[in-house]
Design an enzyme around this catalytic site. Sequence first.
Site, mmCIF file in Angstrom:
data_model
loop_
_atom_site.group_PDB
_atom_site.id
_atom_site.type_symbol
_atom_site.label_atom_id
_atom_site.label_comp_id
_atom_site.label_asym_id
_atom_site.label_seq_id
_atom_site.Cartn_x
_atom_site.Cartn_y
_atom_site.Cartn_z
ATOM 1 N N CYS A 20 0.620 -1.138 0.144
ATOM 2 C CA CYS A 20 0.062 -0.065 -0.013
ATOM 3 C C CYS A 20 0.832 1.299 -0.180
ATOM 4 O O CYS A 20 0.316 2.317 -0.404
ATOM 5 C CB CYS A 20 -0.959 0.164 1.248
ATOM 6 S SG CYS A 20 -2.099 -1.558 1.104
ATOM 7 N N CYS A 72 0.022 3.095 5.600
ATOM 8 C CA CYS A 72 0.566 1.900 6.298
ATOM 9 C C CYS A 72 0.627 0.810 5.005
ATOM 10 O O CYS A 72 0.111 0.998 4.028
ATOM 11 C CB CYS A 72 -0.345 1.311 7.448
ATOM 12 S SG CYS A 72 -1.875 0.950 7.098
ATOM 13 N N HIS A 126 -9.731 0.883 -2.524
ATOM 14 C CA HIS A 126 -8.123 1.015 -2.086
ATOM 15 C C HIS A 126 -7.379 -0.015 -2.911
ATOM 16 O O HIS A 126 -7.278 -1.060 -2.950
ATOM 17 C CB HIS A 126 -7.897 0.435 -0.813
ATOM 18 C CG HIS A 126 -6.559 0.512 -0.462
ATOM 19 N ND1 HIS A 126 -5.501 1.389 -0.944
ATOM 20 C CD2 HIS A 126 -5.930 -0.420 0.568
ATOM 21 C CE1 HIS A 126 -4.454 0.750 -0.484
ATOM 22 N NE2 HIS A 126 -4.463 -0.066 0.561
#
EC number: 2.3.1.16
Length: 391
Positions: free
Chosen positions: A90, A378, A348
């Site tokens: 990510c 994160c 996402h």
Amino acid sequence: MKDVAVVAYCRTAIAKARRGAFNQTHGIPMAAHVLKEVVRRAGVATDEVEDVVLGCGLPEGATGHNIARNAGLYAGFGMDIPGVTINRYCGSGLTAASMVANRIATGEIKAAIAGGVESISLVQFNMNLNHFIYEPLQQQIPAVWWTMIQTADHVAKKYGISRESQDEYVLKSQQRVAEASAAGKFAEEIVPLETTMLVKDKESGDTSEQRVALAEDEGPRPDTTLEGLAGLEPVNPGGTVTAGNASQLSDGAAAVLMMDADLASQRGLPVLGLFRGMQLAAVPPEDMSIAIAPAVTKLMRHHGLGDSQIDLWELHEAFAVTTLYNQRELDTPWETTNVNGGAIALGHPYGMSGVRYLGSTLLELERRNAQRAIIGVCAAGGMATAAYLER
């Protein structure tokens, strides 16, 4: 060292994985679409782009074979423009931006594109898992191979973040996304993409192809209620993570064009802001969600920043527990934290999200006539990236 300007930003709309408009869209045309548009928005020639750096959380299959290079070729950038694909899960998008910024700051290049792309639809459910786990390391640190939901449940239990507080946060985030969408904020970022999706008939189970043009994010649920969220079953027995308080699996791509700030100013290009730097942090893999706070603290210390100097905070919504823990640790004001909602509502696409945060936060700074912002994202493995932006 030279200042680094972001002169343009764009993204696709975010599609739901497997069920959404991009469920058959290969990563190359998806990424090429934003590469072409970001150059157009910047007002530069394609031969001025000296590198293409794309973040991708799952760089295999439809997003493999160095998709940065291939997307640049498909975008028509020419044979002499290189590309590199990087993976920090990510944190991939912000890492891509940092790599480009560092090369510009040291004078190695004048302009390049940083971006991110993810096709969860075509990759995550067809991954090569041959020898995926290395047993000697798994025996030492099993959490390296935990799912992200396992880490979120662990953090919620360890740090006392209740299911109720997570759901309350989600309601607020969904409302903020709805308000931002109604104000046209996301439309400013999105470049519509025409593609072919696979549609399944719920009754017969038959599938067919349908031509679509996606111009709006598919994920937001403006009709979300606390009662509805409370009625969702946890993914893991005894846990607190549900489909409602976790970020949605999604497909999409985003890009920013970065340039030597002096050169951009001399040419009168539309500078959105400056990329001042990135810092990293790492924690035990099972504590993945908490890594943002130490990364942000390290970043602010490096740049000599105090909390009162920050006008906007963007703390990644991998899960509601992620944002709640880091907001509590950093003590950021809710009125300036995730002001337009986040990934729980929007979705996402792993490699894309950091670039979306970068571009959308700069646009929000401009709307507010504000100066400084911090982004924290994160990443799997117990890591986090944090970036400092300035107008």
